[in-house]
Scaffold this motif. Structure first.
Motif, PDB file in Angstrom:
ATOM      1  N   VAL A  67      52.186  33.396  31.384  1.00 44.06           N
ATOM      2  CA  VAL A  67      51.391  32.390  32.097  1.00 44.06           C
ATOM      3  C   VAL A  67      52.163  31.847  33.300  1.00 44.06           C
ATOM      4  N   LYS A  68      53.473  31.597  33.114  1.00 45.03           N
ATOM      5  CA  LYS A  68      54.338  31.125  34.202  1.00 45.03           C
ATOM      6  C   LYS A  68      55.610  31.966  34.212  1.00 45.03           C
ATOM      7  N   PRO A  69      55.774  32.873  35.194  1.00 45.35           N
ATOM      8  CA  PRO A  69      54.793  33.219  36.222  1.00 45.35           C
ATOM      9  C   PRO A  69      53.629  33.994  35.619  1.00 45.35           C
ATOM     10  N   ARG A  70      52.487  33.978  36.301  1.00 43.28           N
ATOM     11  CA  ARG A  70      51.302  34.642  35.780  1.00 43.28           C
ATOM     12  C   ARG A  70      51.488  36.151  35.811  1.00 43.28           C
ATOM     13  N   ALA A  71      51.111  36.803  34.725  1.00 44.35           N
ATOM     14  CA  ALA A  71      51.232  38.265  34.626  1.00 44.35           C
ATOM     15  C   ALA A  71      50.340  38.943  35.661  1.00 44.35           C
ATOM     16  N   ASP A  72      50.794  40.092  36.143  1.00 44.46           N
ATOM     17  CA  ASP A  72      49.977  40.885  37.051  1.00 44.46           C
ATOM     18  C   ASP A  72      48.691  41.316  36.342  1.00 44.46           C
ATOM     19  N   VAL A  73      47.611  41.408  37.101  1.00 45.86           N
ATOM     20  CA  VAL A  73      46.325  41.874  36.590  1.00 45.86           C
ATOM     21  C   VAL A  73      45.964  43.145  37.343  1.00 45.86           C
ATOM     22  N   ALA A  74      45.975  44.276  36.645  1.00 47.72           N
ATOM     23  CA  ALA A  74      45.682  45.554  37.295  1.00 47.72           C
ATOM     24  C   ALA A  74      44.206  45.672  37.650  1.00 47.72           C
ATOM     25  N   PHE A  75      43.341  45.173  36.762  1.00 50.27           N
ATOM     26  CA  PHE A  75      41.903  45.254  37.000  1.00 50.27           C
ATOM     27  C   PHE A  75      41.258  43.964  36.544  1.00 50.27           C
ATOM     28  N   HIS A  76      40.702  43.225  37.491  1.00 45.56           N
ATOM     29  CA  HIS A  76      40.022  41.957  37.258  1.00 45.56           C
ATOM     30  C   HIS A  76      38.531  42.196  37.483  1.00 45.56           C
ATOM     31  N   PHE A  77      37.743  42.089  36.407  1.00 47.44           N
ATOM     32  CA  PHE A  77      36.299  42.339  36.424  1.00 47.44           C
ATOM     33  C   PHE A  77      35.609  41.006  36.173  1.00 47.44           C
ATOM     34  N   ASN A  78      34.908  40.478  37.188  1.00 47.40           N
ATOM     35  CA  ASN A  78      34.485  39.075  37.158  1.00 47.40           C
ATOM     36  C   ASN A  78      33.019  38.896  37.588  1.00 47.40           C
ATOM     37  N   PRO A  79      32.061  38.997  36.630  1.00 48.34           N
ATOM     38  CA  PRO A  79      30.665  38.683  36.950  1.00 48.34           C
ATOM     39  C   PRO A  79      30.498  37.183  37.197  1.00 48.34           C
ATOM     40  N   ARG A  80      29.742  36.856  38.254  1.00 44.14           N
ATOM     41  CA  ARG A  80      29.489  35.457  38.620  1.00 44.14           C
ATOM     42  C   ARG A  80      27.986  35.264  38.748  1.00 44.14           C
ATOM     43  N   PHE A  81      27.466  34.152  38.174  1.00 43.42           N
ATOM     44  CA  PHE A  81      26.025  33.957  38.085  1.00 43.42           C
ATOM     45  C   PHE A  81      25.509  32.778  38.895  1.00 43.42           C
ATOM     46  N   ARG A  82      26.357  31.932  39.405  1.00 41.77           N
ATOM     47  CA  ARG A  82      25.935  30.791  40.214  1.00 41.77           C
ATOM     48  C   ARG A  82      26.182  31.093  41.680  1.00 41.77           C
ATOM     49  N   ARG A  83      25.429  30.478  42.545  1.00 38.52           N
ATOM     50  CA  ARG A  83      25.536  30.693  43.990  1.00 38.52           C
ATOM     51  C   ARG A  83      25.341  32.171  44.305  1.00 38.52           C
ATOM     52  N   ALA A  84      26.414  32.917  44.409  1.00 41.70           N
ATOM     53  CA  ALA A  84      26.279  34.359  44.671  1.00 41.70           C
ATOM     54  C   ALA A  84      26.258  35.110  43.342  1.00 41.70           C
ATOM     55  N   ASN A  85      25.146  35.778  43.054  1.00 42.78           N
ATOM     56  CA  ASN A  85      25.042  36.580  41.836  1.00 42.78           C
ATOM     57  C   ASN A  85      25.696  37.930  42.109  1.00 42.78           C
ATOM     58  N   CYS A  86      26.928  38.121  41.613  1.00 43.53           N
ATOM     59  CA  CYS A  86      27.686  39.308  41.993  1.00 43.53           C
ATOM     60  C   CYS A  86      28.764  39.603  40.952  1.00 43.53           C
ATOM     61  N   ILE A  87      29.421  40.743  41.120  1.00 43.23           N
ATOM     62  CA  ILE A  87      30.593  41.093  40.324  1.00 43.23           C
ATOM     63  C   ILE A  87      31.763  41.251  41.289  1.00 43.23           C
ATOM     64  N   VAL A  88      32.811  40.474  41.065  1.00 49.42           N
ATOM     65  CA  VAL A  88      34.008  40.536  41.911  1.00 49.42           C
ATOM     66  C   VAL A  88      35.103  41.283  41.161  1.00 49.42           C
ATOM     67  N   CYS A  89      35.705  42.273  41.802  1.00 48.18           N
ATOM     68  CA  CYS A  89      36.830  43.008  41.236  1.00 48.18           C
ATOM     69  C   CYS A  89      38.036  42.839  42.145  1.00 48.18           C
ATOM     70  N   ASN A  90      39.226  42.766  41.518  1.00 52.66           N
ATOM     71  CA  ASN A  90      40.426  42.541  42.322  1.00 52.66           C
ATOM     72  C   ASN A  90      41.655  42.883  41.493  1.00 52.66           C
ATOM     73  N   THR A  91      42.827  42.759  42.126  1.00 54.33           N
ATOM     74  CA  THR A  91      44.113  42.977  41.471  1.00 54.33           C
ATOM     75  C   THR A  91      45.046  41.830  41.850  1.00 54.33           C
ATOM     76  N   LEU A  92      45.763  41.323  40.841  1.00 55.86           N
ATOM     77  CA  LEU A  92      46.747  40.267  41.062  1.00 55.86           C
ATOM     78  C   LEU A  92      48.148  40.855  40.965  1.00 55.86           C
ATOM     79  N   LYS A  93      48.927  40.736  42.040  1.00 50.69           N
ATOM     80  CA  LYS A  93      50.313  41.199  42.075  1.00 50.69           C
ATOM     81  C   LYS A  93      51.209  40.060  42.520  1.00 50.69           C
ATOM     82  N   ASN A  94      52.245  39.814  41.722  1.00 49.12           N
ATOM     83  CA  ASN A  94      53.210  38.765  42.077  1.00 49.12           C
ATOM     84  C   ASN A  94      52.499  37.453  42.385  1.00 49.12           C
ATOM     85  N   GLU A  95      51.486  37.125  41.548  1.00 50.60           N
ATOM     86  CA  GLU A  95      50.712  35.885  41.635  1.00 50.60           C
ATOM     87  C   GLU A  95      49.894  35.770  42.918  1.00 50.60           C
ATOM     88  N   LYS A  96      49.603  36.900  43.558  1.00 50.91           N
ATOM     89  CA  LYS A  96      48.778  36.891  44.757  1.00 50.91           C
ATOM     90  C   LYS A  96      47.635  37.886  44.596  1.00 50.91           C
TER      91      LYS A  96
END
Length: 320
Positions: A59-88
Motif C-alpha cells: 500500500v505504501k508505496p503502492r504496488a504496480d498495477v499491470a492491468f487496471h480494468f475500471n468500469p464507470r457508470f456515472r457521468r461518463a459510462n465507460c471502461i477505463v484501462c491503465n497501468t500504474l508504475k512507480n505510483e504514476k
C-alpha cells in the motif's frame, strides 16, 4: 456437449460472496493461455468498480498495477484501462462499449496472451489491452469499488497443457503448409486432410488471431472426394454476421445467421471448438457456446478435409 464444456475449465475456482476490497495472491504464474474468470453483480447504486492485476499488495508505496480494468457508470459510462508504475498512472485507454448494467449479473473472462490481455464480458469480446509490465511480475488480484463478487476462477496454462489432446496429424495437400523443425507454418489458404473422418464425438480446434482490418474468414469441413462442404462457417466482421451453410451437389443451401451474440472483433485472439454430435455440429468460441448447425451432409464418414482462409493469422489446428 461435454467436449465444449471442457474447454471452459476453472480449476482454481473459489466460490465466495467476498467483501470488497479483495486482495488475494495468484497461486501460479500467469502465462499465455491463462484464463481469469470473475462472476458477480453490479449493485444498483454502483458508480464504479475495478479489477487490478497487481505486482504485489503493498500500500505504501503502492504496488504496480499491470492491468487496471475500471468500469464507470456515472457521468461518463465507460471502461477505463491503465497501468500504474512507480505510483504514476500511464495513458488511459477508454472503451465506451460498456456491457455492464446496474443491478445485473456478469461474467468477466480475462484471457492472458503473449503480448496483451483480452477481455470478454457475458460471452462478448469487449476490449484488448497490450502489456506494459511483464507477466512475470504479476502475482496479486485486487478487486475494489461497488461490486458483488460471487466467484473467482483461474485456468492456468499448465492445466491446459496437461489436458491437451495430441497435435493434429494431417497429410500434406498444399505445399506451403510444410512442417519445419516440428513447427507448423500455417499459410492461408490452409488445406489439410484430417487423420480420421469427422464423425460423432470428433472435435476440431482452431486457434488464431483476427487481423485488425479484417472483413471476415471462413472454416470449411468437407469431403475431399466429392468437394461437398458439410459445414461452412463464415464470420463476417464488417456486418457482424456469423454465416453457416453447406455446399452440396454443386449448390449452396439456405444460410443460417441467427446468433445471440457475435463473438468476433478485429485484432482479437480466438479459439474455435467444433464438436460433431449425432444430429448437429456444435460450435464454441473462447469457451462460450455460440451455435448449433444441423447436419445436411448425411454421410459423416466422408468428411475428411479442413479448409481455412480469410483475414486471420492461423496459430494452431488440432483434432481428436
Amino acid at each position: 456437449m461435454n467436449d465444449i464444456k471442457k474447454a471452459k475449465q476453472y480449476e482454481s475456482a473459489r466460490m465466495f460472496r467476498q467483501i470488497i476490497p479483495y486482495v488475494g495472491t495468484i497461486s501460479e504464474q500467469l502465462e499465455p493461455g491463462t484464463l481469469i474468470v470473475l462472476r458477480g453483480q453490479v449493485p444498483s447504486d454502483s458508480d464504479r468498480f475495478q479489477v487490478d492485476l497487481q505486482c504485489g499488495s503493498s500500500v505504501k508505496p503502492r504496488a504496480d498495477v499491470a492491468f487496471h480494468f475500471n468500469p464507470r457508470f456515472r457521468r461518463a459510462n465507460c471502461i477505463v484501462c491503465n497501468t500504474l508504475k512507480n505510483e504514476k498512472w500511464g495513458r488511459e485507454e477508454i472503451s465506451y462499449d460498456v456491457p455492464f448494467k446496474e443491478g445485473k449479473s456478469f461474467e468477466i473472462v480475462v484471457m492472458v496472451l503473449k503480448d496483451k490481455f483480452q477481455v470478454a464480458v457475458n460471452g462478448k469480446h469487449t476490449l484488448i489491452y497490450a502489456h506494459r509490465i511483464s507477466l512475470e511480475k504479476i502475482d496479486t488480484l485486487g478487486i475494489y469499488g461497488k461490486v458483488i463478487i460471487h466467484s473467482v476462477g483461474f485456468s492456468f496454462s499448465s492445466d491446459l497443457r496437461s489436458s491437451q489432446a495430441s497435435t493434429l496429424e494431417w497429410t500434406e495437400i498444399s505445399e506451403e503448409n510444410a512442417q519445419k523443425s516440428g513447427v507448423s507454418q500455417f499459410t492461408l489458404p490452409f488445406v489439410a486432410r484430417l487423420n480420421s473422418s469427422v464423425g460423432p464425438g470428433r472435435t476440431v480446434v482452431i486457434k488464431g488471431e483476427i487481423n485488425t482490418n479484417a472483413k471476415g474468414f471462413s472454416v470449411n469441413l468437407l469431403s475431399g472426394k466429392s468437394k461437398d462442404i458439410a459445414l461452412h462457417l463464415n464470420p463476417r466482421l464488417n456486418v457482424k454476421a456469423f454465416v453457416r451453410n453447406s455446399f452440396l451437389q454443386e449448390s449452396w443451401g439456405e444460410e443460417e445467421r441467427n446468433i445471440t451474440c457475435f463473438p468476433f472483433s478485429p485484432g482479437m485472439y480466438f479459439e474455435m471448438i467444433i464438436y460433431c454430435d449425432v444430429r448437429e455440429f456444435k460450435v464454441a468460441v473462447n469457451g462460450v457456446h455460440s451455435l448449433e448447425y444441423r447436419h445436411r451432409f448425411k454421410d459423416l464418414s466422408h468428411i475428411d478435409t479442413l479448409e481455412i482462409d480469410g483475414d486471420i493469422h492461423l496459430l494452431e489446428v488440432r483434432s481428436w
